[in-house]
Design a protein around this motif. Structure first.
Motif, PDB file in Angstrom:
ATOM      1  N   ALA A   1       0.835  -1.197   0.000  1.00 54.79           N
ATOM      2  CA  ALA A   1       0.000   0.000   0.000  1.00 54.79           C
ATOM      3  C   ALA A   1       0.871   1.249   0.000  1.00 54.79           C
ATOM      4  N   PRO A   2       0.665   2.164  -0.942  1.00 54.66           N
ATOM      5  CA  PRO A   2       1.473   3.379  -0.996  1.00 54.66           C
ATOM      6  C   PRO A   2       1.083   4.352   0.100  1.00 54.66           C
ATOM      7  N   LYS A   3       1.934   5.341   0.341  1.00 55.34           N
ATOM      8  CA  LYS A   3       1.687   6.355   1.358  1.00 55.34           C
ATOM      9  C   LYS A   3       1.020   7.563   0.706  1.00 55.34           C
ATOM     10  N   TYR A   4      -0.313   7.567   0.696  1.00 48.40           N
ATOM     11  CA  TYR A   4      -1.044   8.677   0.117  1.00 48.40           C
ATOM     12  C   TYR A   4      -1.113   9.826   1.116  1.00 48.40           C
ATOM     13  N   GLU A   5      -0.947  11.042   0.621  1.00 48.60           N
ATOM     14  CA  GLU A   5      -1.090  12.227   1.462  1.00 48.60           C
ATOM     15  C   GLU A   5      -2.554  12.637   1.500  1.00 48.60           C
ATOM     16  N   LYS A   6      -3.027  13.029   2.691  1.00 49.52           N
ATOM     17  CA  LYS A   6      -4.428  13.417   2.823  1.00 49.52           C
ATOM     18  C   LYS A   6      -4.561  14.589   3.783  1.00 49.52           C
ATOM     19  N   VAL A   7      -5.368  15.560   3.386  1.00 44.61           N
ATOM     20  CA  VAL A   7      -5.636  16.712   4.250  1.00 44.61           C
ATOM     21  C   VAL A   7      -6.683  16.316   5.291  1.00 44.61           C
ATOM     22  N   HIS A   8      -6.676  17.014   6.420  1.00 42.75           N
ATOM     23  CA  HIS A   8      -7.650  16.751   7.476  1.00 42.75           C
ATOM     24  C   HIS A   8      -9.020  17.316   7.090  1.00 42.75           C
TER      25      HIS A   8
ATOM     26  N   VAL B   1     -11.850  22.802  16.353  1.00 43.42           N
ATOM     27  CA  VAL B   1     -12.309  21.955  15.249  1.00 43.42           C
ATOM     28  C   VAL B   1     -11.802  20.531  15.473  1.00 43.42           C
ATOM     29  N   LYS B   2     -12.527  19.585  14.877  1.00 41.04           N
ATOM     30  CA  LYS B   2     -12.179  18.170  15.007  1.00 41.04           C
ATOM     31  C   LYS B   2     -12.207  17.523  13.632  1.00 41.04           C
ATOM     32  N   CYS B   3     -11.163  16.733  13.317  1.00 43.59           N
ATOM     33  CA  CYS B   3     -11.124  16.026  12.028  1.00 43.59           C
ATOM     34  C   CYS B   3     -12.141  14.896  12.049  1.00 43.59           C
ATOM     35  N   ALA B   4     -13.043  14.910  11.087  1.00 39.07           N
ATOM     36  CA  ALA B   4     -14.089  13.891  11.035  1.00 39.07           C
ATOM     37  C   ALA B   4     -13.550  12.526  10.627  1.00 39.07           C
ATOM     38  N   ASP B   5     -12.313  12.465  10.117  1.00 39.68           N
ATOM     39  CA  ASP B   5     -11.758  11.200   9.636  1.00 39.68           C
ATOM     40  C   ASP B   5     -10.796  10.544  10.622  1.00 39.68           C
ATOM     41  N   CYS B   6      -9.993  11.352  11.326  1.00 39.64           N
ATOM     42  CA  CYS B   6      -9.016  10.775  12.255  1.00 39.64           C
ATOM     43  C   CYS B   6      -9.238  11.198  13.704  1.00 39.64           C
ATOM     44  N   GLY B   7     -10.117  12.199  13.950  1.00 39.61           N
ATOM     45  CA  GLY B   7     -10.428  12.610  15.307  1.00 39.61           C
ATOM     46  C   GLY B   7      -9.468  13.599  15.921  1.00 39.61           C
ATOM     47  N   LEU B   8      -8.606  14.243  15.129  1.00 44.10           N
ATOM     48  CA  LEU B   8      -7.639  15.212  15.658  1.00 44.10           C
ATOM     49  C   LEU B   8      -8.363  16.478  16.131  1.00 44.10           C
TER      50      LEU B   8
ATOM     51  N   ASP C   1      -1.273  15.160   7.134  1.00 45.84           N
ATOM     52  CA  ASP C   1      -0.877  13.813   7.540  1.00 45.84           C
ATOM     53  C   ASP C   1      -2.028  13.060   8.195  1.00 45.84           C
ATOM     54  N   CYS C   2      -3.236  13.303   7.720  1.00 43.13           N
ATOM     55  CA  CYS C   2      -4.412  12.653   8.292  1.00 43.13           C
ATOM     56  C   CYS C   2      -4.329  11.138   8.106  1.00 43.13           C
ATOM     57  N   GLN C   3      -4.537  10.414   9.197  1.00 42.96           N
ATOM     58  CA  GLN C   3      -4.569   8.956   9.162  1.00 42.96           C
ATOM     59  C   GLN C   3      -5.973   8.503   9.562  1.00 42.96           C
TER      60      GLN C   3
END
Length: 342
Positions: free
Chosen positions: A82-89, A117-124, A137-139
């Motif tokens: 699996a490649p390391k895709y970059e993703k915005v929060h 604010v809270k990231c809906a995808d990773c919870g940051l 670096d959203c995971q």
């Protein structure tokens, strides 16, 4: 001073070592000679063909083919990682219960409502101002990503640590296993209720969803589920940012220049989108290779997939209608030149 006995022992060991090396080199030379390999690095001397070389030729060809196969399999295993895709929060204003600290600057988040604010995808959790400088670096966490359809493509593949969305992989594999010769493939629609069932199965079970022939005998249901997935993407497979470049490329009359322009437009796609598009185009190329049976040409597939993969960003209805023919040309070019463009 060393004794004569120790000297004799060391000399005997050296001689036995030389003999072992000589035997190994002789065996190696016999093996390389049998395979017709040149390990010396210099040009191989030309020799007349003999019965012995004719005897070894099939063995040499088999050994070389096995070596090539091993290298190819090792390359495929490496490329399957699996490649390391970059993703915005995906930040959204949030009201926190109780005291909270920013996970970026570590300072207290003041206020009674909408403290940050809270990231809906990773919870940051961060301050509104800090969200502007947080790295991309959203995971995504599967606890937050709870569905497959209507989910951002990059978010989905990062959450599942995959190269492509599971819907794309599983549907295409099922279609190629039992449907490439089905007449009107992708043109004929399946029952909408059963297509919704497939959608719910992916949202509920993910990779464990059963889309086999025992569950859905009609292959058009699987093709319909795949097309529905692309239609429901919040950001189309060919993104809004890249859309104008693709339309401009389709308007170029010179075929070679049009191909170069589309190749440049592909660089604007996010890596996960580009990889999914490549995989889909390779599949559609295999579909048109069975055109005699399924009656689906690249032009027909362009008509089907043009509006599915491309959507105009905030354009009026008349402009969107005029773009349909260019959307078809883009998809048709991507299919026929898949091996060159990707």
């Amino acid at each position: 001073m060393p004794s004569r006995e120790s000297y004799v022992v060391r000399r005997g060991k050296k001689q036995s070592g030389r003999r072992a090396e000589k035997d190994a080199s002789q065996k190696g030379s016999l093996f390389t000679a049998a395979l017709g390999l040149n390990v010396s690095g210099g040009p191989a001397p030309s020799k007349p063909t003999s019965p012995a070389s004719t005897f070894w030729q099939p063995i040499r060809s088999f050994a070389l083919s096995q070596l090539t196969s091993l290298v190819r399999r090792a390359t495929l295993r490496e490329s399957d990682l699996a490649p390391k895709y970059e993703k915005v929060h995906n930040f959204k204003v949030h009201t926190f219960r109780g005291p909270h600290w920013c996970e970026y600057c570590a300072n207290f988040m003041w206020g009674l409502i909408a403290q940050g604010v809270k990231c809906a995808d990773c919870g940051l959790n961060v301050h509104k101002q800090c969200s502007k400088v947080v790295p991309n670096d959203c995971q995504p966490d599967l606890r937050h990503v709870k569905k497959v359809y209507s989910c951002d493509l990059t978010t989905l593949v990062k959450a599942h640590n995959a190269k492509r969305p599971m819907v794309v992989d599983m549907c295409i594999q099922e279609i190629e296993a039992r449907g490439l010769q089905s007449e009107g493939l992708y043109r004929i629609s399946g029952f909408s209720e059963l297509i919704e069932d497939v959608k719910l199965a992916f949202d509920r079970d993910g990779e464990k969803a059963d889309i086999s022939s025992s569950a859905y005998e009609d292959i058009n249901i699987i093709t319909g589920a795949l097309k529905l997935y692309f239609r429901e993407l919040p950001i189309p497979l060919i993104t809004y940012d890249a859309y104008p470049r693709f339309i401009e490329a389709a308007k170029i009359t010179d075929a070679e220049k049009r191909l170069e322009s589309i190749h440049e437009a592909l660089r604007l796609l996010p890596p996960a989108h580009c990889e999914s598009l490549r995989y889909l185009m390779a599949h559609l190329k295999r579909v048109i290779q069975c055109e005699k049976e399924n009656l689906m040409s690249s032009e027909n597939l362009g008509i089907v997939f043009g509006p599915t993969l491309m959507r105009a960003p905030d354009l009026d209805a008349m402009t969107s209608l005029n773009d349909i023919r260019y959307q078809r040309q883009v998809v048709e070019t991507l299919i026929t030149n898949e091996d060159v463009l990707f």
